[in-house]
Design an enzyme around this catalytic site. Structure first.
Site, PDB file in Angstrom:
ATOM      1  N   TYR A  37     -38.519  31.440   5.940  1.00  0.00           N
ATOM      2  CA  TYR A  37     -38.889  31.124   4.565  1.00  0.00           C
ATOM      3  C   TYR A  37     -40.312  31.569   4.256  1.00  0.00           C
ATOM      4  CZ  TYR A  37     -34.622  28.386   4.812  1.00  0.00           C
ATOM      5  OH  TYR A  37     -33.314  28.015   4.975  1.00  0.00           O
TER       6      TYR A  37
ATOM      7  N   ARG B  65     -30.248  21.202   3.980  1.00  0.00           N
ATOM      8  CA  ARG B  65     -29.104  20.483   3.418  1.00  0.00           C
ATOM      9  C   ARG B  65     -29.422  19.963   2.021  1.00  0.00           C
ATOM     10  NH1 ARG B  65     -27.382  17.580   9.084  1.00  0.00           N
ATOM     11  NH2 ARG B  65     -26.860  19.569  10.093  1.00  0.00           N
TER      12      ARG B  65
ATOM     13  N   CYS C  58     -20.017  30.407   5.072  1.00  0.00           N
ATOM     14  CA  CYS C  58     -19.633  29.102   5.600  1.00  0.00           C
ATOM     15  C   CYS C  58     -18.908  28.358   4.487  1.00  0.00           C
ATOM     16  CB  CYS C  58     -20.855  28.307   6.085  1.00  0.00           C
ATOM     17  SG  CYS C  58     -20.337  27.007   7.238  1.00  0.00           S
TER      18      CYS C  58
ATOM     19  N   LYS D 115     -30.335  29.799  16.359  1.00  0.00           N
ATOM     20  CA  LYS D 115     -30.784  28.956  15.250  1.00  0.00           C
ATOM     21  C   LYS D 115     -30.758  27.514  15.680  1.00  0.00           C
ATOM     22  CE  LYS D 115     -29.673  27.558  10.501  1.00  0.00           C
ATOM     23  NZ  LYS D 115     -28.728  27.578   9.383  1.00  0.00           N
TER      24      LYS D 115
ATOM     25  N   ARG E 294     -21.412  17.487  12.760  1.00  0.00           N
ATOM     26  CA  ARG E 294     -20.972  18.829  13.167  1.00  0.00           C
ATOM     27  C   ARG E 294     -21.102  19.034  14.670  1.00  0.00           C
ATOM     28  NH1 ARG E 294     -24.113  20.694   7.912  1.00  0.00           N
ATOM     29  NH2 ARG E 294     -22.339  20.672   6.495  1.00  0.00           N
TER      30      ARG E 294
ATOM     31  N   LYS F 277     -25.862  28.421  17.572  1.00  0.00           N
ATOM     32  CA  LYS F 277     -26.353  27.530  16.517  1.00  0.00           C
ATOM     33  C   LYS F 277     -26.202  26.098  16.993  1.00  0.00           C
ATOM     34  CE  LYS F 277     -25.657  26.271  11.662  1.00  0.00           C
ATOM     35  NZ  LYS F 277     -24.798  26.474  10.471  1.00  0.00           N
TER      36      LYS F 277
ATOM     37  N   SER G  75     -35.475  25.359   8.018  1.00  0.00           N
ATOM     38  CA  SER G  75     -36.178  24.593   6.986  1.00  0.00           C
ATOM     39  C   SER G  75     -37.061  23.493   7.566  1.00  0.00           C
ATOM     40  CB  SER G  75     -35.164  23.978   6.014  1.00  0.00           C
ATOM     41  OG  SER G  75     -34.247  23.146   6.729  1.00  0.00           O
TER      42      SER G  75
ATOM     43  N   HIS H  26     -17.579  19.814   5.559  1.00  0.00           N
ATOM     44  CA  HIS H  26     -17.519  20.432   6.882  1.00  0.00           C
ATOM     45  C   HIS H  26     -17.455  21.946   6.761  1.00  0.00           C
ATOM     46  CE1 HIS H  26     -17.537  17.217   9.827  1.00  0.00           C
ATOM     47  NE2 HIS H  26     -16.941  16.458   8.900  1.00  0.00           N
ATOM     48  N   CYS H  27     -17.764  22.625   7.856  1.00  0.00           N
ATOM     49  CA  CYS H  27     -17.900  24.084   7.840  1.00  0.00           C
ATOM     50  C   CYS H  27     -16.565  24.807   7.938  1.00  0.00           C
ATOM     51  CB  CYS H  27     -18.811  24.530   8.980  1.00  0.00           C
ATOM     52  SG  CYS H  27     -20.460  23.812   8.862  1.00  0.00           S
TER      53      CYS H  27
ATOM     54  N   CYS I   6     -19.266  24.811   4.210  1.00  0.00           N
ATOM     55  CA  CYS I   6     -19.823  23.476   4.007  1.00  0.00           C
ATOM     56  C   CYS I   6     -20.495  23.298   2.646  1.00  0.00           C
ATOM     57  CB  CYS I   6     -20.769  23.095   5.136  1.00  0.00           C
ATOM     58  SG  CYS I   6     -22.119  24.251   5.378  1.00  0.00           S
TER      59      CYS I   6
END
Ligand SMILES: [Zn+2]
Ligand SMILES: [Zn+2]
Ligand SMILES: [Zn+2]
Ligand SMILES: [Zn+2]
Ligand SMILES: [Zn+2]
Ligand SMILES: [Zn+2]
Lengths: 331, 331, 331, 331, 331, 331
Positions: free
Chosen positions: C319, C211, C125, C254, C223, C201, C280, C134-135, C127
Site C-alpha cells: 500500500y 477486511r 476470491c 502473504k 478461514r 497465504k 494492511s 467465505h472464500c 469472500c
C-alpha cells in the site's frame, strides 16, 4: 602462509595442470552447424561470419564427407530459402524441394557418412521459412498459436526423419513441442529417433550473424515472448526440467558463452547430456577480436571450449568445429 | 501441452519479464578500471582498447571527478611506468614517484570525490613494475619466492593505504597474500581498510589488451604457475574459500565472461560479496564485434552485465562503466 | 582479534554497504493494491488505513493513470460491493455490474495504461461477494465444497480476463484452483494469461484493516480450514510447490513481514518468481508507529522493503507503493 | 483436484493444525528486558513504550520476583545513567555505583530468584555510558578503537559476572569481543559463564524507542560502521558463524521481526541455540496498531511469537513477556 | 510406454553413446607404478603379476624413457630392498644406497624425461624397509608411534625431493603425516612440491601381489589399525577431508575397483583432484580372468578405467598403463 | 597432529571397526542365481564358471532344498534351452515345457521351500529363447520392436506367476516393461506380486561366462542399444528413477562390482531397496585370481560383498551364495 593455504605446487607443471582440469573434448562430442540452400552446388561465404559458407544441398555432401575424414561425427543442418517462397505456414520447411530435406536424403545415402555413423542432426524451426519470420504459426491477431505451431513442428520433424535425420533438434521454444514431436514420431514408428531440445534458449543479441546467414530475422515484433529473458535463472531451469519431463533425450543451452552459469545449474538439476551452442555472435567476437590482435584465435577458442566443458556441457556445437578437429589433433 | 508445461504467459510483456529476472545493476556497484602514468597531465588512447586511455596521475583526477558527477562510485587504479625504471623488486610500485601513489594522494584530496565517498580501489601487483614482469619476486633460480613476495605486496599495500586508498585489491595470486596484507595493515593501524581479493583469477588469454595497456607482459615464462588453469573448477573454488578464510572482504572472479559458471559456484559456497572483472579481451571482443556489425554494442554489453549479475556477482568491474552509467539512466 | 574475524572494514562506507546488500527495488517490481466500488466516481478514505481510498470503477482510471506517470507498472484490484447484493455464490464477483469487471474494462481501454503495458492484476476470491463471507462455495452442511468452488473461481477468472485482466491472482486457498483456472482459460483460448497464486497465504490476524476495506469478514466460522496455520513451515512449502506443479506462473507469500522466513524457504525450493504482500495490518503498524514517533516512516518502510527483497522476493505488493515510487527516485 | 494436490484435510481441525506447526513457546524460553536506573526505588514509564518502565536498582528486585511467580525464568538487564556521569570510557558501566552492578548484586541475593534459578542476563555495551554514545571506545580521530574496545567490554563483563550475572550478552558488535570476553572470564576462573552474542545485529530504525528508554543515541555519527546493513544476508551469516567460532554459547538475531529470514539462515548454518529480540519499535508498532483497531493485541503478538519460533529461534526476548506469561497460561 | 519413459533412442549409435558418457582418459592422467631394486641393471618379472617387472635403479631409466615416447607422463616409484638390510627405522628408505633415491637421481637427470616434464611421483612408506614390516615406527610395546612415524616419513620425503621427486605420495596412513611432510618440505625450501595423499586407503586383501612384488608384508599383526576398514564410508570420507585440510594437493582412493562408491563420495565432498589406484589384485583378476577366457582383456580393462572415471577420479594409477597408452591411440 | 585430525583411535579394535562399518549381510538378503535345463535330472558343470552347474528342472528342487537348510532364502531362476527349440518369439520362455515353468511348479510345491517361504524369483527375458538371441522381439528390419516386446515380456511374467513365482525380475532393458508387466499382472488379479527391475543394467563385458551358461549370446549385433553404456551416469540414474516411477518394487544395478558408484547414486536418489548382481565375470575373476594365489578367496569375496553393501545395496545376488552361507556362519 600456512601450508594448507598454498595452492601453487598443485599446478606448477603442464602434467599437473592436466590433472586439475577437464580433459580435452573428444572430437565425437563436437557438432558442426551448416546452412543449406536450394542451389544444389552453391557455395557462398557468409559476410558477417568470415570463413563460414552457405552450401547447396548437393555441395554440402562432399563438404561433410571431407570433414568426416578429419574426425567429424555430427552436423546440425539449417535451411536457407529465398524470401519469395516463404509463406505463413513455412511450407518450404518440409516440402519436397526443401533444401534440408534434399540434403538429408543425399547425406544419409553417403556411404562415407553411414559407415562411421556420423549423426545428421536436423534443426527444426519455422522462422527460416515463414513470411513473418516467427518461429511458430500466428493466429489472426498476430500472436503465436501454440497448439497449431507444435503440430506443425512435429510434421516438419517427421519429414526430416523420413528424409534421413538421426536426431531432431527443435529450436523454436514453443511450449510443449518436445512432447508433440515425440508423440508424432512414435505414432509413425520412429520412436528410435532422439530429440535434442533447445531447452534453455535465450532472447540474446548474439544471434545477429546467424540471422544474416539464415535470413530469419522476424518481420515484425521480436521473439521475447518465447525465447527466454537473459536475466532469468528460474525460467531457464524450469524450461530444461520441463523438456526433460516431456521426453527430451538431450538438453541444450544457447548461447553457450554468456550463459555458462545456466549450463552449470541445468547440469546440477538434470541427468540428461547437455549440449551448448557457441553462437554466431560468439564466433564473430572471437574472430574479430583475434583479427584486431586482442588475442590469438586458437588459444582463445580453446579457452572457451574448455570453459563450456568445465561448466558441465557434454556436447559442443561450434562454427569453429573444423579448426577444432585440427587443433585437438595437434595437442 | 499441459498447462503446467506452458511458460510463455509468464514472460509475455516487458513488466512480466522484469519480474522474472535480475534488477538492473545499481551504478554504485560498478567499478571503473583506470591506468595511471607518471606524466602528470598525460592522456593517450590505448591502441588495442579503443576508447580507453592511460591518464597522467594529475590528469586522472579531473577525469574521475567528471565521472563522479555521472554517478561513478568506485575506481580501480593500475600503474604504468617506463621500462627504464623497472627493477627486480618493482621499486616503482610504491616509491614516492609511483604514479599510483601520486594519483591516490591527489584523488583522496579531491573534495568532489570525498564528499560522496567514491571508493579508491588500488590494484596491488608487481608485474607492472618488475623488470622480469612476474607478479611476485623471484629467487635466484628464477622461480617465485612466495614468502618474500607476499611481504613485498603487503608493503606496497601499506604505501597505497597511506596515500589514500580505500580498498586494496591484490591481483598477484601469490599464496597467502591476503593474510600477509591484512596482518601488516593491522599492525600499522589500518585494520579498517577492506581487501578485495582477486581470488579466482585464471591464466586466461583474454588479458592481452590489458598487458599492452599496462606494459606488464612477463619477460620470460608465463603465469600458469600462479594464475589458475582455465579448466579447473576445484582450484577456483578452493582459492576463493582459502582467501575468505584469510580474511578477504570481497572475492573476485576474473575474467567474468568466460567464467560465469565459476561465479555461480563461488556464490553458492561463500557468503562474501563477489566482484567480477569484465577484462580487456572481453572489451575488445564486444567492441570489435559491434564495429563489424555482429550486434549492437549497447544491447550486447547490457546482456553481458545482466549475465554476470544472474551468475551471482554483486560488483562488476568493466571498461564500459562510463557508457553503462549513461545507459542505465536511459532505461 | 584475528584479521579473518574482522568484518567492520567491509561495510565502513556508504558504497561499501551497497556492495554488501540487495539493490534498491526496481519500480517495475512494485504492485499497488486498489479497492474498487460500484459507485462510478466515488472516492472514500478507509478509516483503518489512513491515506488509502476506495475508488469508484471510473474514478480509479484517472488514479492509476496518475501513478503510471510516476512509474507504476502493476495494480492489483479488489472489488467492494454492498452487503445487499451478496449471495451464496458471490454472483457480483463477475456479473456485468461487478465493479472489478467494469474497472478492468475501463482500465484496459486507457491509452496511457496500454501504451506502457502496465499490468492489470485481478484478485480472484469469493469472500467479498458471498453472503456467508467465505472464500469458496459451501455445501449444505456449511463446509467448503472444494470442487464446485474451484469451478466457480475459474469462471470468475475467465470473466476478468474477458474484461481485460493481464494476470489472474487467486487468493482463495482452495485446493486445485490453479489447475482449474488454467484449464478453463486455456479451453477458452486465453492460455497466454499468467496466474499469480497466493500460494502460501496464512490465517493471519494482520488482514484486519483489509477486511474493513473490502467488507469481507466471514459471517460465521473462520478461514483456518483453508488459510495456512501461522506456525506451519511444512504446509507453506508444500502449498507453494503444489501450485508450481499446477502451472502457477508466480507464487506469493502473504503476509510478507511476519513470514520472511517462509519467503526464503520458498525461494530455496522453487524457481518461480515470488511476490510478497505487505498487508494492511503491516501498513497500519508502520503508519501508526511512525505517527507516534517510534521511527521515521520512510526509513522504516524502506527497511521493510529491503528485508522482503533480502528474504528472496522478486515482486512486492504494498500500500506504500505511491510513496515508494517517490522515495526510490530520491535515492 | 488430484488427491496429491489436496492439503485441506491435513489442517482441518485444531489438533491437526497443532500437528502442523510449532509448539507454543515455553515460558522458560522467554527473556524479559529491563531498564535499571541508579535511583534505588525509582519507577517511571517510558513515553514511547507504553506499559514499560525504568526501575531503580532496588525496585527492580521486587518487580522481577513478582514476575518469577508468574513463570519468568530470565531477564536481560540494561543500565540507564544520567548524562552527567557519562565519559569517554563509559566508567559507569562497571563502577561500584553502576545500576546494573548494584541490581545484579541484589537480584542474585534474592532467595526467590535463586531458588528457581532464574537467569540474570547482563547486556554488555558502552553506548549507555559513554559521552559520545558509541558502543566502543574511540581513537583520537573519532573512529572505533576496536582492540581497546573489546578489552574494555571484557572488563565490564567480568564486573557483571562478579556482581552475579549468569549470562553475558555483548550487544556492541565490535569485532572479536566474544573471544576477548571468554578469554578474560576464563583467566579469572569464570569459564562456566556462557556468552549470548548479539551476533546478527542490524543497523535498524526499529530501535528508536529503546534509545529513548536507555538514553543511548550516539552523540554524532551513526552505528552503520559496526551494526550490520539491513540488506546484507552475507554479513549476517558470516557474523554469526564467526561468533560461533569464537566460542559463543548462544547467538542472537536483532531485530527479530523484520529479520525472520536471517533467523532461518543462521538456523540452517549453525548448531547453537538462537535468541531473537523483538525490539522496541516492534513493540510500539504492535501496541499502536492494536490501539487504533487494526488488530487484536493478544492475537497479533502471539502470531509474531509463533513466526519467530517457526523461523527457527529457540529463545525470544520480548517486552511483551509479562503479558505472554499470562496468555500462554490461558491457552 | 509414454515417450518420456523411453531411453533407447538416446544411446542407439556409437556417437550417441559417446555423448552419454565420459570422454576417454587423457594419457597425461595415467600414472604407471614401478618397483625399483638396488641391483643397478636388474630386471625380473614378478610371478604373481605376469608382465610386470622389478627394475634396477639404472635399468628403470631406459624403461621410463621408452614409455615416455609412448605418451607416459607420470610414474610412481616403490623401492624393493633385501630382507638383510631392513631395520626398525627403515634406514634404507632414504639412505644414499636406497634404490628409490638412486633412481630419482638418475631419472631426474634424464634429458628425455625432463624435456616434457614427466612427473616423478615417489611413494613414501616404511613397510618396504622395516624389519617388522609396518608402515610406521613402533614403540616398545609394538604399537605404532604416530608422532615419531610422521617425523620419519617427513624425513624420507625430504630425501626423495632432494633426489629429484616431483610429487610425494605418502601411503602409510599415519595420522597427520600430510601436515608433517608439508611442514618439513616448506622449512627446507621445497614448498613447491605437491603431495598426493593416499587419503582413503583400505585394509584390502587385493594388495597381495604387490606385497610379493615389494616384499612388504608385515612381520606380525596387520595394518587394520591404520588402513581403513573396508565397510566404513564415514572414516573414508573423514580421512579425505582431513588430508585436504592438512594441505594435500591430490587425494587418492585405493583400491580403485572395489571402492568406486568411495571415489564418488570423496568427489562430491572435496574439490581436490582424485587419483584412484587400480591395485595389484585387480591387475591379477583381470589378467587371469582374461587368460581363462572369461572376457577379452582390452575390453575389460577399458571398462574398468571408464568406470573409475565415471565414479569421479581424475587420475588413474594402473599397472596396465603401457597397454592403455597403446589402446587409447587405437581408438 | 591436532586431536581433531587423529582417526586411528576410532578403529583401533575389532569392535570399534565393526562400529565404523556395515553389518555382515544377512543370509536372507542373498539371492542365488540358478540355471535350469529341460533335462529333468540333469546336472552339468559350467566350464567357464568352475563350481557352478546347470540343473534339470527336477534336479534343481533337491539342490534348492539342500541350500534352504543352509540358510538360503531366495533363488533367481534362468532357463536354458537347446538351440533347436528357439524361435523368433521365444516360445519356450513360457510354453508348458519351459524349464523355468516346470521348475517353478515343482519348487513352489516343495514343502521345505514353502514352509520357510523361500522366495522364487523368476528372471524374465527373451534372449535365452529367441533364435536371434536378442532380449526383445525384432521388427522386420531387425530392430527391437519395443511395444510388442514388453507385451510379450508381460505374458511370460504372467506365466511364471501362474507357475509359482513370488517375484518377477525383468532383465531385458526394454523401455516401459515394468509398467506393462505390472499392468497385466494387476488385470489378472496378481497385483500382490512384486517386480524387481534390472533397472541399471550395463552393456558390460563381464557377462561372458553367463552367456556360456545360458547360451544367450546374440546371434548378430550387440545389446548396446538397450543395455546402458558403461560410462553413463546420467542414463543409469534416469533408468532407475524411471522404473521406480513405473511401479518397480526393487531396483537392481548389474554388474555390481564395476558399478559400485552407480549403486551409491541410485541409493541417494530413490527410496526403493536396491539389489546388486555380482555377475559371472566377477565370479570368474575372483575364482581364477585366488586360484593363481593373488589373494585368499574367502577374504576377497567377503571384501567385495562388504563393498557392495557399503555402496548402498540391500540385496546381493551372487554365485558365491552357497559359500557365503557357510562363511557368514563361521564369523
Ligand atoms: Zn526460429
Ligand atoms: Zn600481476
Ligand atoms: Zn477470500
Ligand atoms: Zn551499544
Ligand atoms: Zn606401507
Ligand atoms: Zn536378455
Amino acid at each position: 602462509p600456512p601450508v594448507a593455504h598454498c595452492l601453487h605446487q598443485g599446478y606448477s607443471s603442464r602434467t599437473l595442470r592436466s590433472w586439475q582440469g577437464v580433459a580435452p573434448i573428444s572430437p565425437a562430442n563436437l557438432v558442426y552447424p551448416l546452412f543449406v540452400t536450394h542451389e544444389a552446388d552453391g557455395c557462398e561465404e557468409i559476410p558477417s561470419m568470415p570463413g563460414q559458407c552457405r552450401y547447396g544441398y548437393r555441395r554440402v555432401v562432399s563438404e561433410v564427407e571431407r570433414l568426416v575424414h578429419e574426425g567429424l561425427r555430427a552436423v546440425l543442418l539449417f535451411g536457407v530459402v529465398p524470401q519469395s517462397v516463404k509463406d505463413s505456414t513455412g511450407s518450404w520447411a518440409d516440402c519436397p524441394e526443401s533444401p534440408v530435406v534434399l540434403a538429408l536424403q543425399l547425406l544419409s545415402a553417403s556411404a562415407v557418412i553411414r559407415s562411421i555413423s556420423t549423426l545428421l542432426v536436423a534443426d527444426v524451426c519455422l522462422c527460416e521459412y515463414t513470411d513473418h519470420g516467427h518461429c511458430g504459426l500466428l493466429n489472426p491477431h498476430g500472436r503465436i498459436a501454440n497448439t497449431q505451431s507444435i503440430q506443425r513442428l512435429a510434421e516438419v520433424s517427421l519429414a526430416y526423419v523420413k528424409a534421413g535425420a538421426d536426431v531432431i533438434a527443435p529450436s523454436d521454444m514453443m511450449d510443449g513441442r518436445v512432447a508433440a514431436i515425440k508423440q508424432l514420431l512414435k505414432s509413425e514408428g520412429y520412436e528410435h529417433i532422439p530429440v535434442m531440445s533447445y531447452s534453455s534458449k535465450f532472447a540474446s543479441c548474439f544471434y545477429g550473424p546467424f540471422r544474416d546467414a539464415a535470413g530469419s530475422a522476424p518481420g515484425f515484433g521480436d521473439r521475447k515472448g518465447y525465447q527466454l529473458p537473459p536475466g532469468s535463472r528460474g525460467l531457464a531451469i524450469r524450461a530444461s526440467v520441463r523438456d526433460a519431463d516431456e521426453g527430451a533425450d538431450f538438453l541444450m543451452v544457447k548461447p553457450a558463452g554468456v550463459y555458462l552459469d545456466v549450463i552449470r545449474e541445468v547440469r546440477n538439476r538434470t541427468t540428461l547430456p547437455i549440449a551448448a551452442y557457441q553462437v554466431s555472435g560468439e564466433y564473430a567476437m572471437l574472430y574479430f577480436g583475434a583479427q584486431h590482435g586482442a588475442f590469438d584465435l586458437k588459444t582463445a577458442v580453446l579457452e572457451t571450449i574448455t570453459s563450456i566443458q568445465r561448466a558441465g556441457a557434454d556436447i559442443v556445437i561450434s562454427y569453429f568445429t573444423p579448426q577444432l578437429l585440427k587443433w585437438l589433433k595437434e595437442q
